[in-house]
Design a protein around this motif. Structure first.
Motif, PDB file in Angstrom:
ATOM      1  N   ARG A   4     -18.773 -78.447 -11.905  1.00 63.69           N
ATOM      2  CA  ARG A   4     -20.004 -78.441 -12.690  1.00 63.69           C
ATOM      3  C   ARG A   4     -19.743 -78.515 -14.189  1.00 63.69           C
ATOM      4  O   ARG A   4     -18.694 -78.124 -14.674  1.00 63.69           O
ATOM      5  CB  ARG A   4     -20.821 -77.179 -12.378  1.00 63.69           C
ATOM      6  N   ALA A   5     -20.758 -79.017 -14.872  1.00 66.85           N
ATOM      7  CA  ALA A   5     -20.804 -78.985 -16.330  1.00 66.85           C
ATOM      8  C   ALA A   5     -22.149 -78.387 -16.712  1.00 66.85           C
ATOM      9  O   ALA A   5     -23.157 -78.616 -16.032  1.00 66.85           O
ATOM     10  CB  ALA A   5     -20.651 -80.392 -16.900  1.00 66.85           C
ATOM     11  N   TYR A   6     -22.172 -77.601 -17.793  1.00 65.11           N
ATOM     12  CA  TYR A   6     -23.381 -76.868 -18.157  1.00 65.11           C
ATOM     13  C   TYR A   6     -23.765 -77.153 -19.607  1.00 65.11           C
ATOM     14  O   TYR A   6     -22.920 -77.106 -20.502  1.00 65.11           O
ATOM     15  CB  TYR A   6     -23.157 -75.356 -18.004  1.00 65.11           C
ATOM     16  N   LEU A   7     -25.030 -77.420 -19.805  1.00 67.06           N
ATOM     17  CA  LEU A   7     -25.581 -77.533 -21.143  1.00 67.06           C
ATOM     18  C   LEU A   7     -26.390 -76.277 -21.412  1.00 67.06           C
ATOM     19  O   LEU A   7     -27.262 -75.912 -20.610  1.00 67.06           O
ATOM     20  CB  LEU A   7     -26.472 -78.774 -21.252  1.00 67.06           C
ATOM     21  N   VAL A  14     -29.759 -74.850 -19.800  1.00 67.79           N
ATOM     22  CA  VAL A  14     -30.928 -75.723 -19.835  1.00 67.79           C
ATOM     23  C   VAL A  14     -30.731 -76.964 -18.970  1.00 67.79           C
ATOM     24  O   VAL A  14     -31.684 -77.681 -18.671  1.00 67.79           O
ATOM     25  CB  VAL A  14     -31.277 -76.159 -21.281  1.00 67.79           C
ATOM     26  N   TYR A  15     -29.488 -77.211 -18.565  1.00 69.33           N
ATOM     27  CA  TYR A  15     -29.225 -78.368 -17.705  1.00 69.33           C
ATOM     28  C   TYR A  15     -27.848 -78.201 -17.090  1.00 69.33           C
ATOM     29  O   TYR A  15     -26.967 -77.596 -17.696  1.00 69.33           O
ATOM     30  CB  TYR A  15     -29.287 -79.671 -18.522  1.00 69.33           C
ATOM     31  N   ARG A  16     -27.677 -78.753 -15.868  1.00 73.38           N
ATOM     32  CA  ARG A  16     -26.342 -78.715 -15.259  1.00 73.38           C
ATOM     33  C   ARG A  16     -26.080 -79.997 -14.486  1.00 73.38           C
ATOM     34  O   ARG A  16     -26.999 -80.673 -14.030  1.00 73.38           O
ATOM     35  CB  ARG A  16     -26.204 -77.503 -14.339  1.00 73.38           C
ATOM     36  N   TRP A  17     -24.801 -80.336 -14.400  1.00 71.78           N
ATOM     37  CA  TRP A  17     -24.356 -81.472 -13.591  1.00 71.78           C
ATOM     38  C   TRP A  17     -23.401 -80.949 -12.528  1.00 71.78           C
ATOM     39  O   TRP A  17     -22.544 -80.110 -12.819  1.00 71.78           O
ATOM     40  CB  TRP A  17     -23.614 -82.494 -14.450  1.00 71.78           C
ATOM     41  N   ARG A  18     -23.513 -81.437 -11.311  1.00 67.15           N
ATOM     42  CA  ARG A  18     -22.613 -81.025 -10.234  1.00 67.15           C
ATOM     43  C   ARG A  18     -21.988 -82.264  -9.614  1.00 67.15           C
ATOM     44  O   ARG A  18     -22.682 -83.192  -9.190  1.00 67.15           O
ATOM     45  CB  ARG A  18     -23.378 -80.239  -9.168  1.00 67.15           C
ATOM     46  N   ASP A 140     -30.740 -79.385  -9.907  1.00 62.27           N
ATOM     47  CA  ASP A 140     -31.972 -78.599  -9.844  1.00 62.27           C
ATOM     48  C   ASP A 140     -32.641 -78.432 -11.199  1.00 62.27           C
ATOM     49  O   ASP A 140     -33.607 -77.695 -11.324  1.00 62.27           O
ATOM     50  CB  ASP A 140     -31.667 -77.204  -9.261  1.00 62.27           C
ATOM     51  N   SER A 141     -32.121 -79.077 -12.226  1.00 61.35           N
ATOM     52  CA  SER A 141     -32.711 -78.939 -13.554  1.00 61.35           C
ATOM     53  C   SER A 141     -33.771 -80.001 -13.782  1.00 61.35           C
ATOM     54  O   SER A 141     -34.062 -80.812 -12.912  1.00 61.35           O
ATOM     55  CB  SER A 141     -31.614 -79.064 -14.627  1.00 61.35           C
ATOM     56  N   ASP A 173     -14.740 -76.622 -15.938  1.00 58.92           N
ATOM     57  CA  ASP A 173     -14.478 -76.824 -14.511  1.00 58.92           C
ATOM     58  C   ASP A 173     -14.082 -78.266 -14.216  1.00 58.92           C
ATOM     59  O   ASP A 173     -13.177 -78.526 -13.409  1.00 58.92           O
ATOM     60  CB  ASP A 173     -15.720 -76.470 -13.680  1.00 58.92           C
ATOM     61  N   GLN A 174     -14.747 -79.200 -14.874  1.00 56.93           N
ATOM     62  CA  GLN A 174     -14.467 -80.615 -14.620  1.00 56.93           C
ATOM     63  C   GLN A 174     -13.153 -81.054 -15.252  1.00 56.93           C
ATOM     64  O   GLN A 174     -12.476 -81.935 -14.732  1.00 56.93           O
ATOM     65  CB  GLN A 174     -15.638 -81.464 -15.118  1.00 56.93           C
TER      66      GLN A 174
END
Length: 407
Positions: A4-7, A14-18, A140-141, A173-174
């Motif tokens: 994951r990456a998190y903003l 406020v946003y995430r990528w998986r 889910d964002s 993580d990435q």
């Protein structure tokens, strides 16, 4: 769990990528100078993030148009419960659905409560879910339709924040999962973050600045890279003699020829963003600007900014020493340089008259190269302050012109 990456704003997600790189969405929002390697995180204060998004052509009018152009079906109960947020488009009598769009002010309120204050309630869930319904979201964002749309979403978040708040992108993580092998090396160039993604060339997002003098663009580029690292990847410099080897402002007598050459160059370079043609702040430069009546919306035609010191500048005129306003008559790059180096010992100017028109020139022409050489040496040694004077004032002027250019 996935990689994951998190903003985040401060510590609120406020946003995430998986299992997908965030690069496509945020590739130009962050640059290498915002990367903290030991934490695997890019960090920007909100004021810098807003400026970068404005350089990328985001503004509140665009955000409002984007958000309010989305329409959704709601049932009667939802319409009654959230009607303060809604603008009614039409009623579908067949199944009692209302087709509505939401006020931009409602989005801003909900985004502030959700992304800045970290609250969660029915109003927030309702609007965020409705927004996601029409967007292609991998998680889910809140969703998005394009990179530009995502930037408008981020711009709205940033507007709701304090300038001192922090926007961060955590990709630790990435990185550990091998998504970015180049980032594991020493990050020492401004293109390192973009190195594996040639299909998204940084040049397509830069503001192209054109200058008159053959050495002006190099001086401005070095100042940008040294004193304005937060924005240095979003501005590119070229000189006018790219189009005509003779150089100088006089060759722009024929505007059609100038615009034709400029357009051909931009097409060959595949530049899609803003262009600022920046002339010297002297008589010849101002004269040429006045002849340019029409140009594309993504163009800005202007001159170096006026400076307070130039309003009452000591000038030699026929053996007499006079105080003259040299803004628009003889304010060229070397005087901005001198203001940075020592504002108390400015170069001597002489007045020349031609057909009743006064122009001003350096009394000692050898001062030109000497000033530039000294400036570059001081700049490379970190001795040119980052205040809004001299050459720095020109860079700030360029940034403001680009941020205010709407098309």
């Amino acid at each position: 769990m996935g990689d994951r990456a998190y903003l985040k704003v401060n510590n609120i997600e406020v946003y995430r990528w998986r299992d997908i790189s965030p690069y496509k969405q945020v590739k130009i929002l962050f640059n290498n100078y915002s990367f903290v390697k030991k934490w695997g995180t890019f960090r920007l204060n909100i004021s810098t993030a807003i400026n970068r998004l404005r350089l990328l052509n985001c503004n509140e009018d665009k955000a409002k148009l984007k958000f309010e152009s989305q329409w959704f079906p709601v049932n009667k109960d939802e319409f009654n419960e959230f009607k303060e947020m809604i603008v009614l488009d039409k009623v579908d009598d067949s199944d009692c659905d209302y087709w509505v769009h939401f006020k931009y002010s409602s989005y801003k309120k909900v985004i502030f409560n959700s992304c800045v204050k970290g609250e969660e309630n029915q109003e927030i869930k309702f609007l965020m879910n409705k927004f996601k319904e029409t967007n292609d979201s991998p998680n889910d964002s809140v969703g998005y339709e394009s990179t530009e749309d995502f930037y408008l979403f981020l711009y709205t978040i940033c507007l709701a924040c304090s300038p001192r708040d922090e926007l961060s992108l955590n990709i630790e993580d990435q990185i550990d999962a091998g998504y970015y092998p180049e980032i594991n090396s020493v990050v020492n160039t401004n293109n390192q973050w973009y190195i594996e993604y040639e299909e998204y060339p940084i040049e397509n997002y830069q503001t192209l600045v054109l200058t008159e003098g053959k050495s002006d663009s190099e001086i401005l580029r070095k100042t940008l890279n040294k004193n304005f690292k937060d924005y240095s990847d979003l501005i590119s410099f070229e000189q006018f003699d790219q189009f005509n080897p003779a150089g100088g402002a006089s060759y722009l007598e024929k505007y059609v020829q100038f615009l034709s050459n400029l357009t051909k160059f931009l097409m060959s370079a595949e530049t899609k963003e803003k262009v600022i043609a920046l002339f010297d702040n002297d008589y010849e430069g101002i004269k040429q600007i006045k002849k340019i009546k029409t140009y594309p919306n993504n163009f800005v035609i202007d001159h170096y900014p006026d400076r307070p010191f130039a309003r009452h500048y000591q000038v030699e005129n026929n053996g007499k020493t006079l105080q003259k306003n040299i803004n628009g008559r003889g304010l060229f790059l070397e005087l901005y340089i001198a203001e940075n180096i020592c504002s108390k010992q400015m170069p001597e100017l002489i007045c020349k008259q031609n057909n009743g028109i006064e122009t001003y020139h350096l009394k000692n022409k050898e001062d030109k190269d000497a000033l530039k050489k000294r400036y570059v040496k001081l700049l490379s040694g970190g001795q040119i302050l980052k205040n809004k004077v001299g050459v720095n004032a020109i860079i700030w002027y360029i940034l403001e012109k680009s941020m205010n250019c709407k098309y």
